[in-house]
Write an enzyme that holds these catalytic residues in place. Structure first.
Site, PDB file in Angstrom:
ATOM      1  N   LYS A  69       1.136  25.532  -5.341  1.00  0.00           N
ATOM      2  CA  LYS A  69      -0.227  24.964  -4.724  1.00  0.00           C
ATOM      3  C   LYS A  69       0.284  23.501  -4.641  1.00  0.00           C
ATOM      4  CE  LYS A  69      -2.970  28.836  -5.948  1.00  0.00           C
ATOM      5  NZ  LYS A  69      -4.084  29.338  -6.514  1.00  0.00           N
ATOM      6  N   GLU A 104       2.877  40.431 -11.098  1.00  0.00           N
ATOM      7  CA  GLU A 104       1.653  40.009 -11.555  1.00  0.00           C
ATOM      8  C   GLU A 104       1.128  41.207 -12.305  1.00  0.00           C
ATOM      9  OE1 GLU A 104      -0.593  37.707  -8.558  1.00  0.00           O
ATOM     10  OE2 GLU A 104      -2.433  38.963  -8.832  1.00  0.00           O
ATOM     11  N   LYS A 139       2.974  39.850  -6.027  1.00  0.00           N
ATOM     12  CA  LYS A 139       1.699  39.512  -6.254  1.00  0.00           C
ATOM     13  C   LYS A 139       0.941  40.830  -6.138  1.00  0.00           C
ATOM     14  CE  LYS A 139       1.702  34.928  -6.557  1.00  0.00           C
ATOM     15  NZ  LYS A 139       1.146  34.090  -5.628  1.00  0.00           N
ATOM     16  N   ARG A 173       0.806  -1.227  -0.187  1.00  0.00           N
ATOM     17  CA  ARG A 173      -0.027   0.115   0.158  1.00  0.00           C
ATOM     18  C   ARG A 173       0.907   1.276   0.044  1.00  0.00           C
ATOM     19  NH1 ARG A 173      -3.028   1.879  -2.791  1.00  0.00           N
ATOM     20  NH2 ARG A 173      -3.874  -0.403  -2.572  1.00  0.00           N
ATOM     21  N   ASP A 229      -2.887  37.437 -14.818  1.00  0.00           N
ATOM     22  CA  ASP A 229      -4.009  37.115 -14.054  1.00  0.00           C
ATOM     23  C   ASP A 229      -5.323  37.018 -14.524  1.00  0.00           C
ATOM     24  OD1 ASP A 229      -4.223  35.403 -11.522  1.00  0.00           O
ATOM     25  OD2 ASP A 229      -4.987  37.324 -10.792  1.00  0.00           O
TER      26      ASP A 229
END
Lengths: 288, 288, 288, 288, 288, 288
Positions: free
Chosen positions: D138, D198, D170, D102, D219
């Site tokens: 992320k 950004e 940002k 597993r 963005d």
């Protein structure tokens, strides 16, 4: 296991940390661009004369990176090495050799730098008398075990490993406790351990002798003052069974002054410079 | 968070390791003999002029040992400090203050030593031109984060943090890949990252310019050779939109030569000495 | 301590690792450029409806970075949260808030994603019958504790925590041991633990019933086959004191099929999707 | 070392943690019941087509459990694998094979899931133009290194490894600093690093171009808006030596939209989905 | 993998810690003084009869210190060993053999001590009836996995591994929840797990039976009281399908009383003494 | 900091490990079922008379689990405690109190058990003469620091902390080196450290005296033989300045024989039983 070998577990852990700090999070961006299957052979070559130390860390670096890399050595920790002469060889996949190069060299240059300056202190002391050089707890945080092994590679001996090793009363402790009381409570509380007392003048030395200290640190004395301290202690010993405590000079010990301090007859000279301020020994990894 | 602050997690872990190596397995034999309830106040006092660094580590040392110890600072990392002037104060149970003294000082003296020699390089470079000093990956294993923060405290800037940061082709890589191919594969594989190329002469510099390197390391050039390299790159840039890559000199940069290299017009001067061979700044902890 | 809370030690360690991977070796280059003293207040705001989980990790992230940052919550793990509504607030030095933002959100979005899809399974199962949803050991390596807590936040229950929890014979074990022997040796060797047996058809189910298994995993059955299995087990139980083992369906359980399986009368439905393939719940940190 | 290989140290540590969480405190209760000396051979077989990743972790899992288990692979990370085809084989003591099954699969399924969806993004982008796919920060906490290696296995490239990699302003940073000031201070403080800015509209893009940003994140633009941004940047570049910064689209990039964004002429498309919300690739370990 | 084997990762980590505590910071001062190249062969020889346990830890100790040391065993964990008979042999560099001697023996003596006293309990219980001995969570902090494996080597079985294993209501929980409510909420919250209830008299036992507990801990009963409890439970079971919960006696179980408790008909006898107060089995390492 | 206090870092790490082993992976299943907001107050109460030790670990256990739990003590490590008398109190959320109960007690009972038996040895030795009891390196792996602190709480003193502390030649070393050579090389290699020599008869004792050992371990002598050894050493000392090495008896020292050995005039009696085979002191946590 030779006298200058650090424990294997410390070598392992130090290399784990060093590789992690050089490779997190994406690994070696540059070496990853080399064509698969490119192999190489490379030699560790000092750029200046010195004393070798840190080979176990260099070997471990490549072992952790890639078992296919082979490392061999023409010298062991503590050996003198000459500028330009090959001291060790690495062979295997070129990407792994180049990825590990700097980590291996950072250990090797740092620890050989310590061994090298230590040897200069040792030779200077030997030229004046029989005093030994020893180190201090003024080490680089996290590297004490490795640095103290490099000091041994340099031919010096280790002072206390740490605060848990033996009892050592500095002036600050003695202002609270007094020399006689301090030694007495140490004997009771920690039997079987060296009791080391700092003394800044002959009066304090006398108190330390009478208190039965095993070693006395003569702090910031000139060679002449140290000579007077040795004479005082020898006289005292003559009247007390012939055994005098170890006498150590600390403060102002340099490669230049070590001979004079050694000639004064003390047993040990401590230097923080050999661990705290040793310049790296420049060693390169030359791809053949 | 100031520019010279290391991440809190790194400070925490480095102090855990440093205390463990100084206290395993029995703790501080000597301070344990002090009478319960003895308190003290003590000052961090440099013995020589320098630049302060490592205060976060010193604070963390006492925090981990005993929360009742209080630490305050009269200066922050990066400040010049004068021999004899108090830069910080510790107060609390004397046993804990003395137990933590050496660990706190080992951080403070080592990192301030780095900041101090860095500042000397920075000032030397500024006296000759506008070149900045930056560091290298030649750091002490396990301490890179703290050492690179101390370099910033000294007023210099950080080169690559590690192998994962940006692409840097050394001679060894280039012998396999060729400059043009190397830069091209880096652009494809790792877009958005600096591509740094080592060049040992003007021919290689020309290749690097044509390959579109973002930075070129001029290896082991004299100031005069560096000047010629700058001129060549400027000429090349004039014909290519005016932008030239960063030019860095490496090899032979010392406090003595930094001014001449800076005058040659390069952008950056790298020194391994500031992290690898910085003598400790002597700082004491004086009990009041 | 609520039912969905993970142990504090696991939260601590997971955050240590997450911050280290985001900050090694130089820290947050960008936030370090903000002027000292810049403060801010920011809100955690889901972009979609979902179920909250991971708040302890988000709180711990800022606590480790900078104690001056304050975190408060308008909801607890397990609460439904609506797109656009504030679920928590962070305030403090802007540099630290921005440095911790992504790490905090990575925990929050990942774990809330798990809770959210879990809740959908739970509601689907409830619409068809009384079967409960439970998870599996198909978790993301290193995050099992946190993921299983998020499953509880979603309203489901935890299957085995790990291999040390209870005995579970899969087909591979049973081919060596046989069902009867397997259950018997488990009872002898590990008394007081659930013995769980996998069965792929009614014949194996019968064997498991006769062997006295505490729970039977009906593997890859349709809802209709599951219904037949329930009937068989109920009949068997009627003749054996009325107690039947837990019946669990595994394989092919989706949000779409959960209702039908639940209606078949089994006790538990296991889903690997809720831990292994849960899409993150999109949550942002909006600076006011 | 291939481009998709994660550093060996990270693989080692991730497996240590994964095995500990599956075996603490008593080990595998069930496999311990198998008769001593039972051996087996088992194949890793995907249930669906996909891209393989995580083989190093699977190999390491068995190596840590029991050196007598042998693992071999018919494919390497990054290879396409077909449902039903054997991709690797494990042989050795059956108890150890089942105990590690597993954990090995959890790595393999999770990382192959990332590689698989990444490849779909890569192919979608390639169908519309020459834009590359890259990842984000992320990631799942504690697994970034492994996940970013899996992204490379999928054929995409890595965005920032972490906050220490390059400077990225940002909107939140820019509201405090302003674009021109932000880029300038980044150049001074962190020379030799990418400065990424950004921009949410063409006005901000123009400011970023004039400030000299190396990369601009567009963005939440539509493909049409992105096309206008590319045109604007190209025009600007024509008047400024021909070099324009990297242009990246972020927000709303899906497998469905990637082709249109790629056709708009931007250089890079970033997706959080490939690390944060990738469904596991179902792979089984079939005992022969 | 035998039933008494602890997980390899736990063995590894326990040995890392044990060697570090014996060797930090300078290593083995004494063995380092032996001449290089001195080799030796040495035998593990019990001074008293007992049951062997801990061999994996002893093997691992030398493997971590020095791969050139070879360790072989004439017995496995769980075997009876006789005073004076060789149970294992170590050969290799004498310095490493002596450095590892104490660490290896500390594991071996401690864990064999546990196995030895456990076997005495097991035999005592067997002499009176069919009750099994099991352990408790009263283990030495940090050594639970190894101690519980030694208990299995002694022939007893393991109670809960930890708090995460199964639900166990002690009197303190029951005063808040009530037995019926407690069992009900456990069934709902943690399905598929043993629910264990403590009972101090027959009234509480009856409540536990009616609540459907899987196991009942009869706390501090005499053998006669235990017999009455068994009779009550058997009667109850006769009216409820014939299945009665496991009955466990706890409190006052000694080697002397175990037979009488076993004769009372309970299923399990728990003893904290076997892990918490087991005297070490004296084993020496005799250099040939 | 009192003499019996272990270093804070060791306490912290030992508790981290102990809680992890009791809570991985799901936490305390049972206490999680208590109604939110249930609080309690509970007292640590010994069931038998003894000496307290381990309070720092018990306090740390609750601090790591839940800061809202408060712990206070009516006694400190080293204090005698009476059966039935409250020695400390815990108050706070009941779930956290019950979750931490066993871990806290495991430390407290184990370490108080060591302190308790140590005190019995100390009192026995004091009844016969002035010999002190000290411990050995025969400790439980991973717990040496805490156990040696508990020995100090019991009123005895610590022998070597570990192999790095001082030089100790056992018979095995001496067969290779010879006593005279062994002591000489130790003096040269490790100046300032105790040199301890094992002697099994008066001839070896004489050699050790002449070699200048600081301490002699009289191995497996009867009290009468020990008396003869003391006489021999005293005679020898009378002719050599009056100072004789420390004399230590080892082997066969029990609570019953300690008085006789002490009366023989030796300085120290070592016992492995106090760390290796100390029965736990039974202490309970009684909810009010």
């Amino acid at each position: 296991m030779a006298i200058a070998d650090p424990p294997a577990g410390e070598v392992h852990d130090a290399v784990v940390r060093a590789l992690a700090e050089d490779l997190t999070p994406l690994g070696d961006l540059t070496s990853a661009l080399l064509p698969d299957g490119t192999a190489c052979e490379a030699d560790f070559v000092p750029r200046r004369d010195g004393i070798l130390a840190g080979t176990a860390c260099a070997t471990e670096t490549f072992a952790q990176l890639e078992p296919a890399v082979e490392v061999s050595w023409a010298a062991v920790d503590g050996d003198p090495v000459a500028a330009g002469a090959v001291v060790g060889t690495v062979s295997g996949p070129m990407a792994s050799v180049l990825t590990g190069e700097r980590t291996a060299l950072n250990f090797l240059c740092h620890l050989s730098g310590i061994a090298t300056i230590t040897r200069r202190f040792v030779e200077a002391a030997a030229s004046g008398g029989s005093a030994r050089i020893w180190d201090t707890r003024k080490t680089t945080p996290g590297l004490r075990t490795l640095q103290k092994a490099a000091v041994r590679a340099g031919g010096a001996v280790n002072h206390r490993g740490n605060l848990s090793d033996w009892v050592m009363f500095k002036v600050n402790h003695l202002e609270v406790l007094g020399i006689a009381e301090a030694v007495a409570v140490a004997r009771t509380t920690w039997p079987g351990r060296l009791v080391h007392v700092e003394a800044i003048d002959l009066e304090q030395l006398t108190q330390a002798l009478e208190a039965g200290a095993d070693a006395v640190l003569l702090d910031n004395m000139t060679p002449e003052e140290a000579k007077a301290a040795v004479d005082l202690a020898d006289d005292w010993a003559a009247g007390h069974g012939g055994v005098r405590p170890l006498l150590e000079c600390s403060g102002g010990i340099t490669v230049e002054t070590a001979s004079a301090y050694s000639a004064a007859g003390v047993d040990l000279l401590s230097s923080s410079q050999i661990t705290q301020s040793a310049p790296a020994l420049d060693i390169g990894l030359d791809i053949r």
